[in-house]
Design a protein around this motif. Sequence first.
Motif, short mmCIF file in Angstrom:
data_model
loop_
_atom_site.label_atom_id
_atom_site.label_comp_id
_atom_site.label_asym_id
_atom_site.label_seq_id
_atom_site.Cartn_x
_atom_site.Cartn_y
_atom_site.Cartn_z
N PRO B 45 0.84 -1.20 0.00
CA PRO B 45 0.00 0.00 0.00
C PRO B 45 0.88 1.25 0.00
N LEU B 46 0.36 2.32 -0.54
CA LEU B 46 1.10 3.57 -0.62
C LEU B 46 0.43 4.58 0.29
N LEU B 156 -5.06 -2.69 9.03
CA LEU B 156 -3.85 -3.51 9.14
C LEU B 156 -4.13 -4.92 8.67
N GLU B 157 -5.21 -5.48 9.18
CA GLU B 157 -5.55 -6.85 8.87
C GLU B 157 -5.83 -7.00 7.38
N VAL B 158 -6.64 -6.09 6.90
CA VAL B 158 -7.05 -6.20 5.50
C VAL B 158 -5.86 -5.99 4.56
N LEU B 159 -5.01 -4.97 4.90
CA LEU B 159 -3.95 -4.60 3.97
C LEU B 159 -2.77 -5.55 4.00
N LYS B 195 2.08 2.36 9.34
CA LYS B 195 3.09 3.00 8.51
C LYS B 195 4.13 2.01 8.01
N ARG B 196 4.44 1.05 8.88
CA ARG B 196 5.46 0.08 8.50
C ARG B 196 5.03 -0.76 7.32
N ARG B 197 3.74 -0.99 7.19
CA ARG B 197 3.26 -1.83 6.10
C ARG B 197 3.13 -1.07 4.79
N CYS B 198 3.29 0.23 4.87
CA CYS B 198 3.06 1.02 3.66
C CYS B 198 4.37 1.61 3.15
N LEU B 199 4.37 1.97 1.89
CA LEU B 199 5.43 2.84 1.40
C LEU B 199 5.00 4.26 1.71
N TYR B 200 5.95 5.08 2.11
CA TYR B 200 5.60 6.41 2.57
C TYR B 200 5.97 7.46 1.52
#
Lengths: 476, 295
Positions: B45-46, B156-159, B195-200
């Motif tokens: 995710p972005l 979080l769960e879904v992404l 945030k950790r799961r996404c590109l920032y």
Amino acid sequence: MTGPAVADGGLAGHLDGFVRAIREAGIPVGISQAVDAAEILTVVDLLDREQLRHGLAAVLLQRAAQRPTYDVLFDLWWPLSDRPRTTVESDADGDADGEPGESTLDVPGDDGIDLAARMREQLLQLLLEGNPEALRRFAREAVEMLGRGQPSPSGQSFFSYRVLRALSPDTLVAQLLTGLLAEGDRGGLAEQVARQTIRERLTALRAAIESEVRRRTAAEKGRDKVAKNAVRPLADQVDFLRAQAGDLAELRRAVAPLARRLAVRLSARRRLGREGRLDFRKTVRASLGTGGVPVVTHHRPRKVHKPELVVLCDVSGSVAGFSHFTLMLTQALREHFTGVRAFAFVDTTDEVTRFFRPGADVVDAVSRIGREADVVGFDGHSDYGTAFEVFADRWASAVGPKTSLLVLGDGRTNYRQPGLPVLADLVRRSRSAHWLNPEPQRLWGSGDSAANRYGEVIDMVECRNAAQLAEFVTTL
Amino acid sequence: MARPPSQFPQFSSVADVSKRLSTAGYLPDAQIATTVFLADRLGKPLLVEGPAGTGKTELAKALATATGSELIRLQCYEGLDEARALYEWNYKKQLLRIQASQGTDGADWDTVHDDIFGEEFLLSRPLLTAIRRAEPTVLLIDETDKADVEVEGLLLEVLSDFQVTIPELGTITAARRPMVVLTSNATRELSEALKRRCLYLALDYPSAEREREIVLSRVPDLAPGLAEQLVRTVRAMRALELKKSPSISETLDWAQTLLELGLDTLDESAVRSTLGVVLKHASDQDRAAAELRLN
């Protein structure tokens, strides 16, 4: 570490060092992010430095405020090579960079002053054109030719002040204005806009020079040494008391949303138990659609009780930087929150709510408080005791069981009586009370600070920077 | 931590991202293009963060256009809950079904039970819709910072797994991963975990050159000289301490306004008469008028 198959200490090791440096600069980077960073190396075009820069930033950073620090470190760890690039350089402005140094230096009888003068001319031209890439290239060249210090046994040093002194870009402003403006444009909008443009370009030039000096110093003396000195504190960790003009603008950006959040927090209690009493009529009406079974219940909205907030802020000289922030916070609170009353004090107290009516300008409000509000009764040194007494006396009804009280100040009493009983009484009468103190906690109680004693009667929180304010707001 | 390989990357290179986004009417700079490319390649995710009006939502829309995907939008707000974000059962319809079965032959309870928790009675909300689609999808989770913290847990769960468990139906896993764009105005710090799961991607106002290009691409009839003047004036305004700095869309509105009015130069009187297009607070207007010497 997973990542590109490179011998140990190669690319992967280098990345590891970079990640460590970022952590040391105060940007938290977790293990999974470090792994992601390695994965980035396998996906981006490693020959394209900007791709690498943005790619790593995307996984390593989590807040916009971290970017300047990151960029400084990135430039140190993934430096441009010293060789002038041979590709794509032979275009239109190749002559600006083609053979840096030599051509200019070789001119017989050339001395430093002449060189500086000629570079100034070139700079003037570049600033007028405003091509950022050309400006950066010029900065590199200028550091090479004008920035050298005395060579010492530890290596060659470079200084940005030498470059800036030789070029003195600030003195070019008048010429730049003439260049950018047609005659007759002076004095009005066009001039203001041009001035802003010039300001931006000069800032970019300065940044480019500084970054080039860092790069060269790092090449000479090792990047770890440079990294330690070069990294400025993150914007939200800048001390309110020491903030400079540039920081204040950053801070303002950070504080405005926080204040709004704070306002919501202080009034949030009412949100709990969102659903109010059952609206019988509406529920029965709605049940007709489901054959008389009340599947969806409707409720009357809760009576919103208007919470009140009283802000009491110290605006004396000792907390000048902080009080600016304080008033900023007050203004923001005032805007999002109807029941706010603001009081300012030095050695006596006055209500300043009127200066913060919604839509008012903070800077303007601050100067009006200085001129019009009656906050100095005696000598202009803070006197918390008197201030609290005056407040409790004149605005006795301001604090009640529905009021949240927020005191902002450093608690330095100039050895006058601190007025503890008055404050304790105010705290007792209010629904909740907090004190934000801009001084580091270890200084509380030292000298004329009564912070520790105040801390016994009110919840006192250290609030030196935007990060701490954020923490206070979230834990509230 | 093996992550399933991202299926169907949409872009072949960073340059490809630039080109196709530009065609879709969004001019990305190197940072935007690189980050979008990586989000696509790594299947992450972005998260796009930045002040209002820097083109965060626009980016998601352009991304959908550029990849020929459908845009599914989840607008966050305070009080958004699972039922609004993920799915809920259509109670009314279920009830009618039960009542209908009572009237006739009286089908036994088990059949009815299985029946009323079937697809027919499921109201799919944006997150579930995006996961179930087999065609290319861009999922835009707009203004994530407005939602409550609980919603972040749900995201979080879904992404991370791209799956949703519905007790009565079982687990639904994404047939094809949507491209996810989260936007935030940073009024609240989002959780570390999210945030950790996404590109920032931190978006700020564009550089003068890029903004001029944006203006010229969106309002092509504007004279280049005027566009330059316009962009520089807007930048001067952003440098003032305004309550609401002019956004890109306001720059564009202004360009359009000047065009409509047939003005060919941006002088004091032109600015004064059109100031309301860019500045939306009376105090901002006063301040700009004073600092930019409009009077």
